[in-house]
Design a protein around this motif. Structure first.
Motif: not given
Length: 149
Positions: A114-122, A125-131
């Motif tokens: 999930a996007y939130e998990e990617i943000a936490a793993t890396l 910020p969530l917005g950066t992951v989506k971008t």
């Protein structure tokens, strides 16, 4: 790679007290391993190489056996060859992405995170992951455009 894996596990052991059970252990471990690899690349400024020759890479016979299981009897040899070429082109396009884009794409589309998990793993910020994922998809679309014709 083995040295980096060992370094990652040493860091995990040394900092196990900082692990928060509210997050998945695998995500925490991946984050540490990812940081160790990035630090190594920054420190050494190494060129990346293909994993095809690695003893850990899947052998051609294993790949062939697994892909034969997926191919229906009605599919022709030409269709099978085109699918393999497309798969190789996609792998090359992903390998050509910036490391941060590649990490996000792999976590999202290969591991199904999930996007939130990617943000936490890396630790982004969530917005950066989506971008990053949006930009990576755009770059992949451009790189693979000649194959769509």
């Amino acid at each position: 790679a083995e040295d980096l894996a060992q370094d990652a596990f040493v860091k995990v052991l040394n900092h196990i007290d900082k692990y928060s059970p509210e997050f998945k252990f695998s995500s925490w471990l991946f984050k540490i391993a990812n940081n160790v690899a990035i630090d190594h690349l920054r420190r050494r400024k190494l060129d990346t190489i293909s994993m095809d020759g690695s003893p850990h890479a899947t052998t051609a016979s294993e790949v062939e056996a697994s892909s034969l299981e997926l191919v229906s009897e009605q599919e022709s040899a030409l269709d099978e060859m085109e699918a393999k070429e497309l798969g190789s082109a996609i792998e090359r396009a992903i390998a050509a992405l910036r490391p941060e884009y590649r990490a996000c794409i792999m976590l999202r589309h290969v591991e199904g995170r999930a996007y939130e998990e990617i943000a936490a793993t890396l630790d982004l910020p969530l917005g950066t992951v989506k971008t990053y994922i949006h930009r990576a998809r755009h770059e992949l679309r451009k790189a693979l455009e000649p194959l769509r014709q």
